[in-house]
Design a protein around this motif. Sequence first.
Motif, PDB file in Angstrom:
ATOM      1  N   VAL A 179       0.817  -1.218   0.000  1.00  0.00           N
ATOM      2  CA  VAL A 179       0.000   0.000   0.000  1.00  0.00           C
ATOM      3  C   VAL A 179       0.852   1.271   0.000  1.00  0.00           C
ATOM      4  O   VAL A 179       0.347   2.357  -0.250  1.00  0.00           O
ATOM      5  CB  VAL A 179      -0.982   0.038   1.198  1.00  0.00           C
ATOM      6  N   GLY A 180       2.147   1.144   0.307  1.00  0.00           N
ATOM      7  CA  GLY A 180       3.023   2.311   0.287  1.00  0.00           C
ATOM      8  C   GLY A 180       3.381   2.863   1.645  1.00  0.00           C
ATOM      9  O   GLY A 180       3.553   4.074   1.803  1.00  0.00           O
ATOM     10  N   LYS A 181       3.514   1.991   2.643  1.00  0.00           N
ATOM     11  CA  LYS A 181       3.820   2.472   4.003  1.00  0.00           C
ATOM     12  C   LYS A 181       5.178   3.173   4.055  1.00  0.00           C
ATOM     13  O   LYS A 181       5.323   4.209   4.706  1.00  0.00           O
ATOM     14  CB  LYS A 181       3.754   1.298   4.993  1.00  0.00           C
ATOM     15  N   GLU A 182       6.179   2.601   3.377  1.00  0.00           N
ATOM     16  CA  GLU A 182       7.499   3.242   3.392  1.00  0.00           C
ATOM     17  C   GLU A 182       7.450   4.605   2.705  1.00  0.00           C
ATOM     18  O   GLU A 182       8.109   5.562   3.143  1.00  0.00           O
ATOM     19  CB  GLU A 182       8.551   2.364   2.718  1.00  0.00           C
ATOM     20  N   LEU A 183       6.673   4.722   1.637  1.00  0.00           N
ATOM     21  CA  LEU A 183       6.517   6.009   0.957  1.00  0.00           C
ATOM     22  C   LEU A 183       5.995   7.060   1.932  1.00  0.00           C
ATOM     23  O   LEU A 183       6.526   8.177   2.012  1.00  0.00           O
ATOM     24  CB  LEU A 183       5.556   5.869  -0.217  1.00  0.00           C
ATOM     25  N   PHE A 184       4.972   6.698   2.710  1.00  0.00           N
ATOM     26  CA  PHE A 184       4.407   7.651   3.662  1.00  0.00           C
ATOM     27  C   PHE A 184       5.404   7.976   4.768  1.00  0.00           C
ATOM     28  O   PHE A 184       5.445   9.106   5.262  1.00  0.00           O
ATOM     29  CB  PHE A 184       3.088   7.125   4.228  1.00  0.00           C
ATOM     30  N   HIS A 189       9.086  12.098   6.964  1.00  0.00           N
ATOM     31  CA  HIS A 189      10.456  12.551   7.221  1.00  0.00           C
ATOM     32  C   HIS A 189      10.756  13.818   6.425  1.00  0.00           C
ATOM     33  O   HIS A 189      11.317  14.793   6.955  1.00  0.00           O
ATOM     34  CB  HIS A 189      11.454  11.456   6.848  1.00  0.00           C
ATOM     35  N   LYS A 190      10.376  13.814   5.154  1.00  0.00           N
ATOM     36  CA  LYS A 190      10.672  14.942   4.261  1.00  0.00           C
ATOM     37  C   LYS A 190      10.025  16.234   4.754  1.00  0.00           C
ATOM     38  O   LYS A 190      10.563  17.324   4.572  1.00  0.00           O
ATOM     39  CB  LYS A 190      10.168  14.606   2.852  1.00  0.00           C
ATOM     40  N   LYS A 191       8.862  16.116   5.388  1.00  0.00           N
ATOM     41  CA  LYS A 191       8.129  17.293   5.847  1.00  0.00           C
ATOM     42  C   LYS A 191       8.404  17.614   7.321  1.00  0.00           C
ATOM     43  O   LYS A 191       7.784  18.510   7.888  1.00  0.00           O
ATOM     44  CB  LYS A 191       6.619  17.083   5.640  1.00  0.00           C
ATOM     45  N   LYS A 193      10.906  18.464  10.849  1.00  0.00           N
ATOM     46  CA  LYS A 193      11.965  19.424  11.185  1.00  0.00           C
ATOM     47  C   LYS A 193      13.352  18.815  10.996  1.00  0.00           C
ATOM     48  O   LYS A 193      14.350  19.533  10.945  1.00  0.00           O
ATOM     49  CB  LYS A 193      11.797  19.901  12.629  1.00  0.00           C
ATOM     50  N   ASN A 194      13.415  17.469  10.913  1.00  0.00           N
ATOM     51  CA  ASN A 194      14.691  16.779  10.704  1.00  0.00           C
ATOM     52  C   ASN A 194      14.860  16.315   9.261  1.00  0.00           C
ATOM     53  O   ASN A 194      15.546  15.328   8.985  1.00  0.00           O
ATOM     54  CB  ASN A 194      14.788  15.560  11.632  1.00  0.00           C
ATOM     55  N   ALA A 195      14.228  17.029   8.327  1.00  0.00           N
ATOM     56  CA  ALA A 195      14.260  16.614   6.919  1.00  0.00           C
ATOM     57  C   ALA A 195      15.675  16.532   6.361  1.00  0.00           C
ATOM     58  O   ALA A 195      15.948  15.728   5.464  1.00  0.00           O
ATOM     59  CB  ALA A 195      13.426  17.576   6.080  1.00  0.00           C
ATOM     60  N   ASN A 196      16.595  17.350   6.896  1.00  0.00           N
ATOM     61  CA  ASN A 196      17.982  17.323   6.417  1.00  0.00           C
ATOM     62  C   ASN A 196      18.804  16.219   7.076  1.00  0.00           C
ATOM     63  O   ASN A 196      19.951  15.984   6.694  1.00  0.00           O
ATOM     64  CB  ASN A 196      18.651  18.676   6.655  1.00  0.00           C
ATOM     65  N   GLY A 197      18.217  15.559   8.077  1.00  0.00           N
ATOM     66  CA  GLY A 197      18.898  14.437   8.726  1.00  0.00           C
ATOM     67  C   GLY A 197      18.678  13.149   7.950  1.00  0.00           C
ATOM     68  O   GLY A 197      17.942  13.109   6.963  1.00  0.00           O
ATOM     69  N   PRO A 198      19.284  12.050   8.398  1.00  0.00           N
ATOM     70  CA  PRO A 198      19.186  10.780   7.668  1.00  0.00           C
ATOM     71  C   PRO A 198      17.824  10.098   7.830  1.00  0.00           C
ATOM     72  O   PRO A 198      17.156  10.258   8.855  1.00  0.00           O
ATOM     73  CB  PRO A 198      20.293   9.927   8.296  1.00  0.00           C
ATOM     74  N   PHE A 199      17.428   9.376   6.808  1.00  0.00           N
ATOM     75  CA  PHE A 199      16.269   8.486   6.876  1.00  0.00           C
ATOM     76  C   PHE A 199      16.822   7.072   6.759  1.00  0.00           C
ATOM     77  O   PHE A 199      17.371   6.685   5.728  1.00  0.00           O
ATOM     78  CB  PHE A 199      15.285   8.765   5.731  1.00  0.00           C
ATOM     79  N   ILE A 200      16.717   6.283   7.839  1.00  0.00           N
ATOM     80  CA  ILE A 200      17.280   4.930   7.878  1.00  0.00           C
ATOM     81  C   ILE A 200      16.153   3.914   7.916  1.00  0.00           C
ATOM     82  O   ILE A 200      15.265   3.994   8.765  1.00  0.00           O
ATOM     83  CB  ILE A 200      18.200   4.736   9.107  1.00  0.00           C
ATOM     84  N   ARG A 201      16.195   2.962   6.991  1.00  0.00           N
ATOM     85  CA  ARG A 201      15.177   1.907   6.934  1.00  0.00           C
ATOM     86  C   ARG A 201      15.734   0.619   7.532  1.00  0.00           C
ATOM     87  O   ARG A 201      16.856   0.224   7.237  1.00  0.00           O
ATOM     88  CB  ARG A 201      14.756   1.657   5.484  1.00  0.00           C
TER      89      ARG A 201
END
Length: 482
Positions: A179-184, A189-191, A193-201
């Motif tokens: 359904v796109g859970k990772e996309l959401f 993350h993108k929106k 306050k830490n958008a410039n920080g890392p996104f780790i999966r």
Amino acid sequence: MTTHNTALDVLVVDDEDDIAKLLAEILIEEGFSPRIAHNSDEAFAKIEQKVPAAIILDIWLQGSEIDGLGILEIVKKRYPLMPIIVISGHGTIQTAVTAIKLGAYNYIEKPFTHDKLMIMLKRACESSRLKRENLDLKAKVIDKTEIIGTSSCVNKLKSQVEKIAPTSGRVLMTGNAGVGKELFARILHKKSKNANGPFIRFSPTGMSVEKIQQDLFGDPEKNDVTGVYTYRTSLFEAAHNGTLYIDEVADIPLQVQIRLLQTIQSQNIEKNGRTIKIETRIIAATTRNLEQEINNGKFNKDLYYRLNVIPLHIPDLAERKDDIPILVDYFVHQLVKSSGLKPRIFAPDSIAALQAYNWPGNIRELRNVVEWSMIMNPVNNDEDKMIRFDMLPPCVLSDSANLVATNSEHLVDVMSLPLREAREIFEKQYLSAQMSRFNNNISKTSAFIGMERSALHRKLKLLNIYSNKFKLDQEMGNELAN
């Protein structure tokens, strides 16, 4: 001639104060804005205070808890595009090779000339800038963090995301596979306050307890050859000042769930005798009913409440079939940009078939179907670029055939029947398919086929294809009650 066109912030990490100050003076002369750290604690504190444009890093740091290579490894995992120049007065070829493998831009031995270091630093900053611009350009061409659709449930999701994203609250996403859970999670993350920080999966599925603990908490890992235990950077450290996305959190074993709970409560991890403070937003996702898992003794109740601060449910594609035409166009555009496939248009009969299909694999399956259709039906010269119903994959055709076409065997059967019976068979198949296409919504179906809602409702009852699942509007609800 000295240039002062840029004022990039550069962090100098060197245990020798005289050398650090000398490097800082050179950097100021060259138009940079330097800061100094003498050990790993100071370096991480300075980076957390403000992420520098580049780092000049000494390998051997007296009195530092972590040496230069350790700092290099941690920083590159948190900030992959950070240009780092490693310096050393006691270097070896092996040290240089290790530094480059860990992500250093380059390695330079002491003593070095002013010009050599500045040329290398400027090249490193320029290379980093170009990489960032390239990534930004790719993101503009194919934005994979965009909510596509205008259906009511998608509009509701968009509203929820706008409210949730700026907060630091933990999010628990539920929804079936595809359904796109990772996309959401990436959008949140993108929106944030830490958008410039890392996104780790992180996905624990199929991993051992030991491996999960090594990844999440940085537990020591034994080298099979040397027998020596080494500590790796934990995912919590790597996601510091960013987001840690845990996919299928229900696959984490109970004993690790308890440790995860303790980490969330204390906001730190214990590693190699040290207590490391973490500032990480956790977004967890699952396809399972965690309340049922709790009842079955498979999920920690306290952890559930810690994770489920903000619940977010992602609906199946079958619940938002109105979005299929928009999604198809989006995927076509993506595939044209990323795979070099020629632009295609999905004909109305193929869109109708896609809307009639049930989509057990959800959005992921729809993208695969669009890609399959484009690859298996190549455009030759100025040939028609239309993807028609019969060009769709077999899974869709077999499930949607009644919507568009009647096979020859069925035609023979119909030809042997009186007009009234044949018409009834056609109407039943046609209306069943159209109701499926519009997700059992009588209002939308009646508008498309050109029939009054009350008349359509009576026809559905007459043909015995009425279902309680049909989504009636308030007027129809009143009529059904009578």
